[in-house]
Design a protein around this motif. Sequence first.
Motif, PDB file in Angstrom:
ATOM      1  N   ILE A  42      70.707  43.899 -92.933  1.00 53.42           N
ATOM      2  CA  ILE A  42      71.831  42.884 -93.277  1.00 53.42           C
ATOM      3  C   ILE A  42      72.922  42.559 -92.444  1.00 53.42           C
ATOM      4  CG2 ILE A  42      73.501  42.353 -95.073  1.00 53.42           C
ATOM      5  CD1 ILE A  42      71.923  44.361 -97.114  1.00 53.42           C
ATOM      6  N   PRO A  43      73.040  41.552 -91.845  1.00 54.12           N
ATOM      7  CA  PRO A  43      73.996  41.226 -90.786  1.00 54.12           C
ATOM      8  C   PRO A  43      75.608  41.671 -91.416  1.00 54.12           C
ATOM      9  CG  PRO A  43      72.622  39.314 -90.938  1.00 54.12           C
ATOM     10  CD  PRO A  43      72.146  40.191 -91.986  1.00 54.12           C
ATOM     11  N   ALA A  44      76.274  42.085 -90.433  1.00 53.52           N
ATOM     12  CA  ALA A  44      77.706  42.585 -90.970  1.00 53.52           C
ATOM     13  C   ALA A  44      78.519  41.402 -91.613  1.00 53.52           C
ATOM     14  CB  ALA A  44      78.656  43.265 -89.881  1.00 53.52           C
ATOM     15  N   ASN A  45      78.367  40.122 -90.985  1.00 57.55           N
ATOM     16  CA  ASN A  45      79.067  39.177 -91.304  1.00 57.55           C
ATOM     17  C   ASN A  45      78.617  38.686 -92.774  1.00 57.55           C
ATOM     18  OD1 ASN A  45      76.860  37.685 -90.531  1.00 57.55           O
ATOM     19  ND2 ASN A  45      77.961  36.766 -89.047  1.00 57.55           N
ATOM     20  N   GLN A  46      77.527  39.116 -93.264  1.00 54.52           N
ATOM     21  CA  GLN A  46      77.080  38.775 -94.409  1.00 54.52           C
ATOM     22  C   GLN A  46      77.411  39.737 -95.810  1.00 54.52           C
ATOM     23  OE1 GLN A  46      72.885  37.982 -94.998  1.00 54.52           O
ATOM     24  NE2 GLN A  46      72.890  36.467 -93.366  1.00 54.52           N
ATOM     25  N   ILE A  47      77.955  40.945 -95.300  1.00 54.13           N
ATOM     26  CA  ILE A  47      78.429  41.859 -96.162  1.00 54.13           C
ATOM     27  C   ILE A  47      79.928  41.523 -96.276  1.00 54.13           C
ATOM     28  CG2 ILE A  47      79.025  44.224 -96.410  1.00 54.13           C
ATOM     29  CD1 ILE A  47      76.882  44.917 -94.505  1.00 54.13           C
ATOM     30  N   ARG A  48      80.617  41.104 -95.219  1.00 53.10           N
ATOM     31  CA  ARG A  48      82.061  40.595 -95.284  1.00 53.10           C
ATOM     32  C   ARG A  48      82.244  39.681 -94.311  1.00 53.10           C
ATOM     33  NH1 ARG A  48      85.738  43.738 -98.369  1.00 53.10           N
ATOM     34  NH2 ARG A  48      84.538  44.177-100.467  1.00 53.10           N
ATOM     35  N   LYS A  49      82.848  38.415 -94.350  1.00 50.73           N
ATOM     36  CA  LYS A  49      82.783  37.494 -93.618  1.00 50.73           C
ATOM     37  C   LYS A  49      83.608  37.807 -92.417  1.00 50.73           C
ATOM     38  CE  LYS A  49      82.081  33.567 -96.865  1.00 50.73           C
ATOM     39  NZ  LYS A  49      82.672  32.296 -97.415  1.00 50.73           N
ATOM     40  N   ASN A  50      84.550  38.606 -92.306  1.00 50.82           N
ATOM     41  CA  ASN A  50      85.420  38.977 -91.224  1.00 50.82           C
ATOM     42  C   ASN A  50      84.987  40.063 -90.532  1.00 50.82           C
ATOM     43  OD1 ASN A  50      85.926  40.614 -93.128  1.00 50.82           O
ATOM     44  ND2 ASN A  50      88.346  40.743 -92.766  1.00 50.82           N
ATOM     45  N   TRP A  51      83.692  40.741 -90.695  1.00 53.26           N
ATOM     46  CA  TRP A  51      83.400  41.773 -89.980  1.00 53.26           C
ATOM     47  C   TRP A  51      82.513  41.380 -88.927  1.00 53.26           C
ATOM     48  CZ3 TRP A  51      80.982  45.820 -93.994  1.00 53.26           C
ATOM     49  CH2 TRP A  51      82.055  46.506 -95.020  1.00 53.26           C
ATOM     50  N   CYS A  52      82.533  42.073 -87.599  1.00 54.69           N
ATOM     51  CA  CYS A  52      81.752  41.828 -86.594  1.00 54.69           C
ATOM     52  C   CYS A  52      80.822  43.132 -86.316  1.00 54.69           C
ATOM     53  CB  CYS A  52      82.673  41.618 -85.418  1.00 54.69           C
ATOM     54  SG  CYS A  52      83.259  39.915 -85.134  1.00 54.69           S
ATOM     55  N   LYS A  53      81.153  44.178 -86.702  1.00 54.34           N
ATOM     56  CA  LYS A  53      80.235  45.522 -86.562  1.00 54.34           C
ATOM     57  C   LYS A  53      80.501  46.242 -87.940  1.00 54.34           C
ATOM     58  CE  LYS A  53      81.217  45.737 -81.592  1.00 54.34           C
ATOM     59  NZ  LYS A  53      81.794  46.649 -80.527  1.00 54.34           N
ATOM     60  N   ALA A  54      79.295  46.682 -88.165  1.00 54.84           N
ATOM     61  CA  ALA A  54      79.419  47.880 -89.269  1.00 54.84           C
ATOM     62  C   ALA A  54      78.112  48.905 -89.023  1.00 54.84           C
ATOM     63  CB  ALA A  54      78.939  47.223 -90.483  1.00 54.84           C
ATOM     64  N   THR A  55      78.337  50.153 -88.848  1.00 47.65           N
ATOM     65  CA  THR A  55      77.420  51.259 -88.557  1.00 47.65           C
ATOM     66  C   THR A  55      77.200  51.971 -89.674  1.00 47.65           C
ATOM     67  OG1 THR A  55      77.597  51.071 -86.304  1.00 47.65           O
ATOM     68  CG2 THR A  55      76.585  52.852 -87.076  1.00 47.65           C
ATOM     69  N   GLU A  56      76.054  52.522 -90.293  1.00 47.10           N
ATOM     70  CA  GLU A  56      75.796  53.375 -91.320  1.00 47.10           C
ATOM     71  C   GLU A  56      75.919  54.745 -90.695  1.00 47.10           C
ATOM     72  OE1 GLU A  56      71.863  54.648 -94.040  1.00 47.10           O
ATOM     73  OE2 GLU A  56      71.933  52.909 -93.011  1.00 47.10           O
ATOM     74  N   PHE A  57      76.678  55.693 -91.470  1.00 45.34           N
ATOM     75  CA  PHE A  57      76.547  56.943 -90.948  1.00 45.34           C
ATOM     76  C   PHE A  57      75.334  57.624 -90.999  1.00 45.34           C
ATOM     77  CE2 PHE A  57      81.223  57.261 -92.477  1.00 45.34           C
ATOM     78  CZ  PHE A  57      81.881  56.823 -91.436  1.00 45.34           C
ATOM     79  N   ARG A  58      74.988  58.248 -89.967  1.00 42.90           N
ATOM     80  CA  ARG A  58      73.567  59.065 -89.921  1.00 42.90           C
ATOM     81  C   ARG A  58      73.898  60.356 -89.163  1.00 42.90           C
ATOM     82  NH1 ARG A  58      71.521  54.673 -87.266  1.00 42.90           N
ATOM     83  NH2 ARG A  58      70.604  56.107 -85.631  1.00 42.90           N
ATOM     84  N   LYS A  59      73.290  61.474 -89.440  1.00 43.46           N
ATOM     85  CA  LYS A  59      73.423  62.840 -88.782  1.00 43.46           C
ATOM     86  C   LYS A  59      73.321  62.567 -87.296  1.00 43.46           C
ATOM     87  CE  LYS A  59      73.075  66.085 -92.843  1.00 43.46           C
ATOM     88  NZ  LYS A  59      72.258  67.002 -93.295  1.00 43.46           N
ATOM     89  N   ASP A  60      72.233  61.916 -86.957  1.00 38.57           N
ATOM     90  CA  ASP A  60      71.450  61.852 -85.595  1.00 38.57           C
ATOM     91  C   ASP A  60      72.910  61.054 -84.584  1.00 38.57           C
ATOM     92  OD1 ASP A  60      70.481  59.332 -86.858  1.00 38.57           O
ATOM     93  OD2 ASP A  60      70.186  58.874 -84.945  1.00 38.57           O
ATOM     94  N   LEU A  61      73.827  60.394 -85.226  1.00 39.92           N
ATOM     95  CA  LEU A  61      75.010  59.856 -84.579  1.00 39.92           C
ATOM     96  C   LEU A  61      76.140  60.823 -84.323  1.00 39.92           C
ATOM     97  CD1 LEU A  61      74.645  56.311 -86.155  1.00 39.92           C
ATOM     98  CD2 LEU A  61      73.896  56.947 -83.678  1.00 39.92           C
ATOM     99  N   ILE A  62      76.241  61.846 -84.941  1.00 40.83           N
ATOM    100  CA  ILE A  62      77.349  62.866 -84.872  1.00 40.83           C
ATOM    101  C   ILE A  62      76.862  64.151 -84.182  1.00 40.83           C
ATOM    102  CG2 ILE A  62      78.676  64.271 -86.554  1.00 40.83           C
ATOM    103  CD1 ILE A  62      78.484  62.075 -88.561  1.00 40.83           C
ATOM    104  N   PRO A  63      77.679  64.454 -83.034  1.00 38.66           N
ATOM    105  CA  PRO A  63      77.412  65.717 -82.498  1.00 38.66           C
ATOM    106  C   PRO A  63      76.825  67.111 -83.511  1.00 38.66           C
ATOM    107  CG  PRO A  63      79.266  64.406 -81.445  1.00 38.66           C
ATOM    108  CD  PRO A  63      79.085  63.810 -82.708  1.00 38.66           C
ATOM    109  N   ARG A  64      76.231  67.520 -83.013  1.00 35.77           N
ATOM    110  CA  ARG A  64      75.468  68.734 -83.729  1.00 35.77           C
ATOM    111  C   ARG A  64      76.353  69.690 -84.061  1.00 35.77           C
ATOM    112  NH1 ARG A  64      70.515  70.821 -85.219  1.00 35.77           N
ATOM    113  NH2 ARG A  64      70.540  73.100 -85.285  1.00 35.77           N
ATOM    114  N   ASP A  65      77.272  69.897 -83.009  1.00 35.24           N
ATOM    115  CA  ASP A  65      78.218  71.153 -83.107  1.00 35.24           C
ATOM    116  C   ASP A  65      79.597  70.900 -84.077  1.00 35.24           C
ATOM    117  OD1 ASP A  65      79.381  68.817 -81.439  1.00 35.24           O
ATOM    118  OD2 ASP A  65      80.839  70.398 -80.329  1.00 35.24           O
ATOM    119  N   LEU A  66      79.356  69.432 -84.518  1.00 34.37           N
ATOM    120  CA  LEU A  66      80.457  69.122 -85.658  1.00 34.37           C
ATOM    121  C   LEU A  66      79.887  69.141 -86.866  1.00 34.37           C
ATOM    122  CD1 LEU A  66      82.031  66.077 -84.289  1.00 34.37           C
ATOM    123  CD2 LEU A  66      82.817  68.151 -84.306  1.00 34.37           C
TER     124      LEU A  66
END
Length: 213
Positions: free
Chosen positions: A74-98
């Motif tokens: 789903i494009p970010a601007n279809q979720i909210r018209k004024n959004w240009c970026k939106a990223t779902e949280f995922r474990k693989d995007l967060i440093p393992r040591d955190l």
Amino acid sequence: MMRKKAAGMSASSFSHRRVGRIVRTIVAAVGVLLGAATHAMAQQAFVTLHGDPKKEAWWLIADFHPFTTEVRGIPANQIRKNWCKATEFRKDLIPRDLLFEDGTDAMEESKLSFAIEGQFDGTATRQVALVGVFQECAGPKGRFILILDQPAVGTPNIRFVSAVREDRQFGALQKGKNSSIVVLTCMQCDDFSILKWDRRKRKFGRQPDPGVQ
């Protein structure tokens, strides 16, 4: 005859030299572009910490940087018209040591997830609830919560959106009682709210009282 042959060889040699210069120019340009892209990626870490994780919980000092323009197709601007970026949280995007403290998955220990699935509206249709970070085209960032229908084929259908501008955007989810969704803004605290399907209003909404009946 000899002069014509020499002239022919000279033209051929000139042509090869010219092609060689063009190839070298293209290679150099590609190298510059790759270097710039690599530098940009190195500079654009998804998570940065503004504080000392030895003194404060990392999720309290974490700042997330969205880099995708769609969520689950789903494009970010279809979720909210004024959004240009939106990223779902995922474990693989967060440093393992955190995420792993003393070799233990802290989220697993707390039974928290960035996305949970279930039949949250009481029908046969399965939904997925997820959290992430958005960035408006004007610059401000914040945390979002989505509940999506998951069709067998095609793009998911948005059932619920909640978005709030935040300097610290961490969020996590947990399955609650009676098909409810527990939304947390930390990993080890009591700061949470409840999302639940309202049969009378036929929509998802926040419970006024954390206790789900």
